[in-house]
Design an enzyme around this catalytic site. Structure first.
Site, PDB file in Angstrom:
ATOM      1  N   HIS A 113       0.863  -1.194   0.000  1.00  0.00           N
ATOM      2  CA  HIS A 113       0.000   0.000   0.000  1.00  0.00           C
ATOM      3  C   HIS A 113       0.901   1.245   0.000  1.00  0.00           C
ATOM      4  O   HIS A 113       1.954   1.248   0.628  1.00  0.00           O
ATOM      5  CB  HIS A 113      -0.910  -0.010   1.234  1.00  0.00           C
ATOM      6  CG  HIS A 113      -1.979   1.033   1.135  1.00  0.00           C
ATOM      7  ND1 HIS A 113      -1.747   2.358   1.393  1.00  0.00           N
ATOM      8  CD2 HIS A 113      -3.290   0.945   0.761  1.00  0.00           C
ATOM      9  CE1 HIS A 113      -2.864   3.044   1.195  1.00  0.00           C
ATOM     10  NE2 HIS A 113      -3.816   2.210   0.804  1.00  0.00           N
ATOM     11  N   GLU A 182      -3.975   1.958  -7.373  1.00  0.00           N
ATOM     12  CA  GLU A 182      -4.323   3.055  -6.470  1.00  0.00           C
ATOM     13  C   GLU A 182      -3.404   4.250  -6.738  1.00  0.00           C
ATOM     14  O   GLU A 182      -2.333   4.364  -6.129  1.00  0.00           O
ATOM     15  CB  GLU A 182      -4.145   2.609  -5.011  1.00  0.00           C
ATOM     16  CG  GLU A 182      -5.064   1.490  -4.610  1.00  0.00           C
ATOM     17  CD  GLU A 182      -5.468   1.604  -3.139  1.00  0.00           C
ATOM     18  OE1 GLU A 182      -6.670   1.560  -2.875  1.00  0.00           O
ATOM     19  OE2 GLU A 182      -4.586   1.772  -2.267  1.00  0.00           O
TER      20      GLU A 182
HETATM   21  P1  PGA Z   1      -9.723   5.927   0.043  1.00  0.00           P
HETATM   22  O1  PGA Z   1      -8.486   4.942   0.362  1.00  0.00           O
HETATM   23  O2  PGA Z   1     -10.846   5.079  -0.477  1.00  0.00           O
HETATM   24  O3  PGA Z   1     -10.042   6.553   1.384  1.00  0.00           O
HETATM   25  O4  PGA Z   1      -9.237   6.913  -0.949  1.00  0.00           O
HETATM   26  C1  PGA Z   1      -8.155   3.876  -0.491  1.00  0.00           C
HETATM   27  C2  PGA Z   1      -6.892   3.233  -0.003  1.00  0.00           C
HETATM   28  O5  PGA Z   1      -5.995   3.939   0.473  1.00  0.00           O
HETATM   29  O6  PGA Z   1      -6.753   2.000  -0.054  1.00  0.00           O
END
Ligand code: PGA
Length: 276
Positions: A113, A182
């Site tokens: 992440h 992401e």
């Molecule tokens: P968010 O986070 O949906 O609050 O943007 C997603 C993540 O960091 O996995």
């Protein structure tokens, strides 16, 4: 015996997963108490277990995993970790191993992440974690994503993260991992904006190409999710127009009602896609 059951369930998950959308809650550093964690999990499970077209995974802080895995019944709502260490034992103060997670019947773990990468996690760390998880039949959810879209290198940056993430596992293990795209600029409370469904679709297709170029035999079976400022209002758009295989949901997953709404939307999208 328990171990055998756990391995069997991981294969069932993999066998069914491509036909369903995968909705992953990333609770991050929430909630503050075990009581609240169990309450929220139960609320999500009550609704989630009825949805045949969605695989739901709640990635909670480590300290709640034991209690939450006791709440798991059936395969539709599972428990996941937010990180893991790549060794199974030894002098590693503060770490949690894949074998410990497997013992709690944890079926998934997020790795790489961006909030972990920002604390120093490297592509090699991610690769080692993916390999250690696969050895325990836990599905790694490998997060990849660029810092900025206007950087002309963003495609090769993501390609590097994708290929290095699976560098320590055999190609035949590819169908047992997932990627979550992401983009950093779309994540969390400081996000400028969410990606558009077109941007998510473009990257999904690109990651799919990267993994199928890497392994034509297995690459096409890797689910690719999107994460970053998703909520009930944009869920359908990402899943339908963005064509992603599921979502990794941060903020909106902390409210069981919002997350349940997203699960129901995901269930309907899959149902409609099956009928077309
Ligand atoms: P968010 O986070 O949906 O609050 O943007 C997603 C993540 O960091 O996995």
């Amino acid at each position: 015996m328990l171990r055998v059951i756990h391995i069997a369930s991981a294969y069932v998950v993999q066998f069914t997963i491509m036909k369903k959308k995968v909705m992953i809650a990333n609770w991050k550093l929430h909630p503050e108490t075990k009581r609240e964690a169990i309450k929220n999990f139960r609320s999500i499970k009550e609704n989630g277990k009825k949805l045949r077209n969605v695989e739901t995974v709640i990635c909670s802080p480590f300290v709640y995993l034991n209690s939450l895995s006791d709440e798991v019944s059936g395969h539709r709502v599972q428990v996941g970790a937010q990180d893991v260490f790549y060794e199974n034992s030894g002098s590693f103060t503060g770490e949690i191993s894949p074998t410990m997670l497997a013992d709690l019947k944890v079926s998934y773990s997020i790795v790489g992440h961006s909030e972990r990468r920002a604390l120093g996690e490297t592509n090699q760390d991610v690769a080692n974690k993916v390999s250690a998880l696969i050895a325990q039949s836990i599905v790694p959810i490998i997060c990849v994503g660029e810092q900025q879209r206007d950087d002309t290198n963003y495609l090769s940056f993501v390609k590097d993260q994708v290929l290095s993430g699976v560098a320590e596992i055999p190609k035949s293990a590819l169908p047992r991992v997932m990627f979550a795209y992401e983009p950093l600029w779309a994540i969390g409370t400081s996000a400028n904006r969410s990606a558009t469904s077109k941007e998510a679709q473009e990257m999904k297709l690109y990651i799919k190409k990267v993994v199928t170029d890497y392994s034509s035999e297995y690459g096409g079976r890797v689910p690719i999710l999107y994460g970053g400022s998703t909520n009930p209002d944009n869920t359908e758009e990402f899943l339908k127009d963005g064509e992603v295989d599921g979502l990794l949901v941060g903020g909106a997953s902390l409210d069981p009602d919002s997350f349940t709404e997203m699960l129901e939307i995901a269930n309907n999208v899959t149902k409609k896609l099956k009928n077309t």
